[in-house]
Enzyme design. Sequence first.
Site, PDB file in Angstrom:
ATOM      1  N   GLN A   1     -11.037  -0.423   0.797  1.00 45.71           N
ATOM      2  CA  GLN A   1     -11.413  -1.263  -0.340  1.00 45.71           C
ATOM      3  C   GLN A   1     -10.184  -1.832  -1.044  1.00 45.71           C
ATOM      4  O   GLN A   1     -10.209  -2.956  -1.559  1.00 45.71           O
ATOM      5  CB  GLN A   1     -12.304  -0.493  -1.318  1.00 45.71           C
ATOM      6  CG  GLN A   1     -11.664   0.694  -2.019  1.00 45.71           C
ATOM      7  CD  GLN A   1     -11.796   1.981  -1.230  1.00 45.71           C
ATOM      8  OE1 GLN A   1     -12.044   1.974  -0.034  1.00 45.71           O
ATOM      9  NE2 GLN A   1     -11.630   3.113  -1.913  1.00 45.71           N
TER      10      GLN A   1
ATOM     11  N   GLU B   1       9.214   5.057  17.722  1.00 42.24           N
ATOM     12  CA  GLU B   1       9.463   4.654  16.337  1.00 42.24           C
ATOM     13  C   GLU B   1      10.831   5.185  15.890  1.00 42.24           C
ATOM     14  O   GLU B   1      11.660   4.443  15.381  1.00 42.24           O
ATOM     15  CB  GLU B   1       8.372   5.213  15.435  1.00 42.24           C
ATOM     16  CG  GLU B   1       8.580   4.927  13.953  1.00 42.24           C
ATOM     17  CD  GLU B   1       7.621   5.683  13.061  1.00 42.24           C
ATOM     18  OE1 GLU B   1       7.495   5.297  11.886  1.00 42.24           O
ATOM     19  OE2 GLU B   1       7.006   6.674  13.519  1.00 42.24           O
ATOM     20  N   HIS B   2      11.050   6.482  16.064  1.00 36.13           N
ATOM     21  CA  HIS B   2      12.326   7.125  15.751  1.00 36.13           C
ATOM     22  C   HIS B   2      12.909   7.712  17.031  1.00 36.13           C
ATOM     23  O   HIS B   2      12.195   8.397  17.775  1.00 36.13           O
ATOM     24  CB  HIS B   2      12.153   8.281  14.758  1.00 36.13           C
ATOM     25  CG  HIS B   2      11.451   7.917  13.492  1.00 36.13           C
ATOM     26  ND1 HIS B   2      10.096   8.126  13.294  1.00 36.13           N
ATOM     27  CD2 HIS B   2      11.913   7.373  12.339  1.00 36.13           C
ATOM     28  CE1 HIS B   2       9.762   7.725  12.076  1.00 36.13           C
ATOM     29  NE2 HIS B   2      10.843   7.266  11.475  1.00 36.13           N
TER      30      HIS B   2
ATOM     31  N   ASN C   1      -3.811   5.682   6.258  1.00 38.81           N
ATOM     32  CA  ASN C   1      -4.621   6.395   7.241  1.00 38.81           C
ATOM     33  C   ASN C   1      -5.351   5.409   8.148  1.00 38.81           C
ATOM     34  O   ASN C   1      -5.116   4.195   8.102  1.00 38.81           O
ATOM     35  CB  ASN C   1      -5.604   7.343   6.537  1.00 38.81           C
ATOM     36  CG  ASN C   1      -6.573   6.595   5.614  1.00 38.81           C
ATOM     37  OD1 ASN C   1      -6.749   5.382   5.714  1.00 38.81           O
ATOM     38  ND2 ASN C   1      -7.192   7.316   4.708  1.00 38.81           N
TER      39      ASN C   1
ATOM     40  N   GLU D   1       3.994 -38.603  27.280  1.00 36.48           N
ATOM     41  CA  GLU D   1       2.868 -37.721  26.966  1.00 36.48           C
ATOM     42  C   GLU D   1       1.602 -38.499  26.645  1.00 36.48           C
ATOM     43  O   GLU D   1       0.551 -37.899  26.359  1.00 36.48           O
ATOM     44  CB  GLU D   1       3.224 -36.818  25.774  1.00 36.48           C
ATOM     45  CG  GLU D   1       4.341 -35.826  26.088  1.00 36.48           C
ATOM     46  CD  GLU D   1       4.656 -34.879  24.942  1.00 36.48           C
ATOM     47  OE1 GLU D   1       5.286 -33.844  25.203  1.00 36.48           O
ATOM     48  OE2 GLU D   1       4.243 -35.165  23.785  1.00 36.48           O
TER      49      GLU D   1
ATOM     50  N   ASP E   1      14.316   8.792   6.613  1.00 37.41           N
ATOM     51  CA  ASP E   1      13.051   8.732   5.887  1.00 37.41           C
ATOM     52  C   ASP E   1      13.255   8.484   4.397  1.00 37.41           C
ATOM     53  O   ASP E   1      12.410   7.861   3.747  1.00 37.41           O
ATOM     54  CB  ASP E   1      12.281  10.043   6.060  1.00 37.41           C
ATOM     55  CG  ASP E   1      11.378  10.040   7.276  1.00 37.41           C
ATOM     56  OD1 ASP E   1      11.239   8.980   7.918  1.00 37.41           O
ATOM     57  OD2 ASP E   1      10.806  11.104   7.591  1.00 37.41           O
TER      58      ASP E   1
ATOM     59  N   HIS F   1       2.745 -41.646  18.168  1.00 39.51           N
ATOM     60  CA  HIS F   1       4.027 -40.972  17.991  1.00 39.51           C
ATOM     61  C   HIS F   1       5.182 -41.933  18.268  1.00 39.51           C
ATOM     62  O   HIS F   1       6.170 -41.991  17.526  1.00 39.51           O
ATOM     63  CB  HIS F   1       4.133 -39.772  18.950  1.00 39.51           C
ATOM     64  CG  HIS F   1       3.444 -38.538  18.484  1.00 39.51           C
ATOM     65  ND1 HIS F   1       2.075 -38.451  18.350  1.00 39.51           N
ATOM     66  CD2 HIS F   1       3.940 -37.317  18.116  1.00 39.51           C
ATOM     67  CE1 HIS F   1       1.746 -37.237  17.938  1.00 39.51           C
ATOM     68  NE2 HIS F   1       2.862 -36.523  17.779  1.00 39.51           N
TER      69      HIS F   1
ATOM     70  N   GLN G   1       8.776  15.815  11.902  1.00 42.27           N
ATOM     71  CA  GLN G   1       7.829  14.758  12.219  1.00 42.27           C
ATOM     72  C   GLN G   1       6.432  15.321  12.447  1.00 42.27           C
ATOM     73  O   GLN G   1       5.436  14.717  12.071  1.00 42.27           O
ATOM     74  CB  GLN G   1       8.301  14.008  13.472  1.00 42.27           C
ATOM     75  CG  GLN G   1       7.769  12.603  13.600  1.00 42.27           C
ATOM     76  CD  GLN G   1       8.312  11.690  12.520  1.00 42.27           C
ATOM     77  OE1 GLN G   1       9.310  11.998  11.890  1.00 42.27           O
ATOM     78  NE2 GLN G   1       7.646  10.579  12.284  1.00 42.27           N
TER      79      GLN G   1
ATOM     80  N   HIS H   1       3.802  15.668   9.561  1.00 42.47           N
ATOM     81  CA  HIS H   1       3.145  14.504   8.959  1.00 42.47           C
ATOM     82  C   HIS H   1       1.634  14.622   9.054  1.00 42.47           C
ATOM     83  O   HIS H   1       0.922  14.521   8.064  1.00 42.47           O
ATOM     84  CB  HIS H   1       3.590  13.217   9.660  1.00 42.47           C
ATOM     85  CG  HIS H   1       4.785  12.582   9.036  1.00 42.47           C
ATOM     86  ND1 HIS H   1       4.782  12.068   7.763  1.00 42.47           N
ATOM     87  CD2 HIS H   1       6.028  12.358   9.523  1.00 42.47           C
ATOM     88  CE1 HIS H   1       5.973  11.570   7.489  1.00 42.47           C
ATOM     89  NE2 HIS H   1       6.748  11.727   8.537  1.00 42.47           N
TER      90      HIS H   1
ATOM     91  N   SER I   1       2.840   8.421  13.211  1.00 38.91           N
ATOM     92  CA  SER I   1       4.299   8.466  13.241  1.00 38.91           C
ATOM     93  C   SER I   1       4.775   9.205  14.486  1.00 38.91           C
ATOM     94  O   SER I   1       4.056  10.045  15.043  1.00 38.91           O
ATOM     95  CB  SER I   1       4.818   9.166  11.986  1.00 38.91           C
ATOM     96  OG  SER I   1       6.210   9.007  11.880  1.00 38.91           O
TER      97      SER I   1
ATOM     98  N   TYR J   1       0.858  -1.188   0.000  1.00 41.70           N
ATOM     99  CA  TYR J   1       0.000   0.000   0.000  1.00 41.70           C
ATOM    100  C   TYR J   1       0.891   1.233   0.000  1.00 41.70           C
ATOM    101  O   TYR J   1       1.659   1.452   0.935  1.00 41.70           O
ATOM    102  CB  TYR J   1      -0.921   0.007   1.225  1.00 41.70           C
ATOM    103  CG  TYR J   1      -2.000   1.079   1.117  1.00 41.70           C
ATOM    104  CD1 TYR J   1      -3.252   0.754   0.641  1.00 41.70           C
ATOM    105  CD2 TYR J   1      -1.733   2.406   1.441  1.00 41.70           C
ATOM    106  CE1 TYR J   1      -4.240   1.734   0.499  1.00 41.70           C
ATOM    107  CE2 TYR J   1      -2.698   3.381   1.294  1.00 41.70           C
ATOM    108  CZ  TYR J   1      -3.949   3.045   0.829  1.00 41.70           C
ATOM    109  OH  TYR J   1      -4.923   4.008   0.671  1.00 41.70           O
TER     110      TYR J   1
END
Length: 427
Positions: free
Chosen positions: A189, A326-327, A211, A414, A360, A419, A259, A262, A237, A127
């Site tokens: 979708q 994250e960063h 998003n 067991e 980035d 087995h 940042q 964003h 982010s 994506y």
Amino acid sequence: MRWLDWNNATEAERAAALARPAARIDRALRDRVIEILDDVAAKGAAAVDEWALEIDGAAVRKLDAGAISRAAEGALNKADRAAVIAARDAVTRFHEAVRPKDSPRIETVPGIECQRVWRPLDTVGLYIPGGTAPLLSTLIMLVIPARIAGVRRIAAVTPPDKDGELPPVIAAAAELCGLEEIWLAGGAQAVAAMAYGAGMPRCDKIFGPGNAWVAEAKRQASQRPGGPAIDMPAGPSELMVIADASADPDIVAADLLSQAEHDPYAQIVLAAEGEAVAHAVQDALARQIDMLPRGEIARASLAEGLAIIVSSADEAAAAAEAYAPEHLSLNIENADAMAARITRAGTVFIGAYASESFGDYCAGPNHVLPTDGAARAWSGLSVDSFMRAMTLQTVTARGARDLAPTAARLARLEGLEAHARAAEFRR
């Protein structure tokens, strides 16, 4: 920005200050995503087109390599094209170097050899966000490691632009990265189409940021029976900067703003060694923010940001480990020493020269990273994200003869007689 005195705060106050905002996925959005996934599961590509027409104003359209090339014509001038190529090549060099390797064959006991090997995924979905900012950098970060991994088929989706077309800069990056097919589709979708193979290949795993609709669709699709795997949990982010008196306040402010622009929900955290550092950065933020075309977005993000006042490198490291960003940017003296102590971050930028923007776009490592505290357990995207590991076990007659009694005895402990018999028949 909110302020927190780390040394004088209780554990509960620290935890509350570092907590991410409650999930912004409201019930109406969640229910709508369920409706879209159910509709696509039942009606296939026709449902994808119906939702695309309703939401994007255009039916889904596939572009092959030739159409991508035509859309890319004239999109980049010579300097811009060189910049994209430089980023592509740096990302390629890094990811080729970290491609996982098969282990040697290991003789665990005489006559038994075992090995761990890596195999590429068959079909993946990528994506590529569009909307207000067509993220050609994300295309680079997704396509390159997928190709290095050896994925057989790479299906990419991206929302159409306002004219219902493929954004030219996305087309140019796709051509330079060797992407051979893109579907013009966005939102939940598009995720549903990749998850169910509705008008495009059914994908084993879906990658890429997006998003709230995209994130929720990925989450739901991955939890359905037979659904695709996904790269990682997704949230806004985030950047945490640790700064001491040696840091240039303008550089720290520029990093935080990079940042904050964003989106309004981007998470901004400053850990400043002393109030004087924090005040200097705050003044620099005020000077710079009015210069930004996306200043209002950055202002909304900063309004929810956090400035933590620490008195030592130890406190700063503790705050970073508690937040698991994250960063993480280390704009301090002895940054290498602190980096060696960090165990919870998507990526770490070491020293005053290490701009988060380099990561980035063009430093080499991937910019698709765990957010929302997921860095406590998740890693950023890499070549191994597009592969799966499995083990091979080779057994000789001698190995079977010697190992069967042990396997049979353990099986009977067991209560699993079949087995035990399957092992003993090898003798």
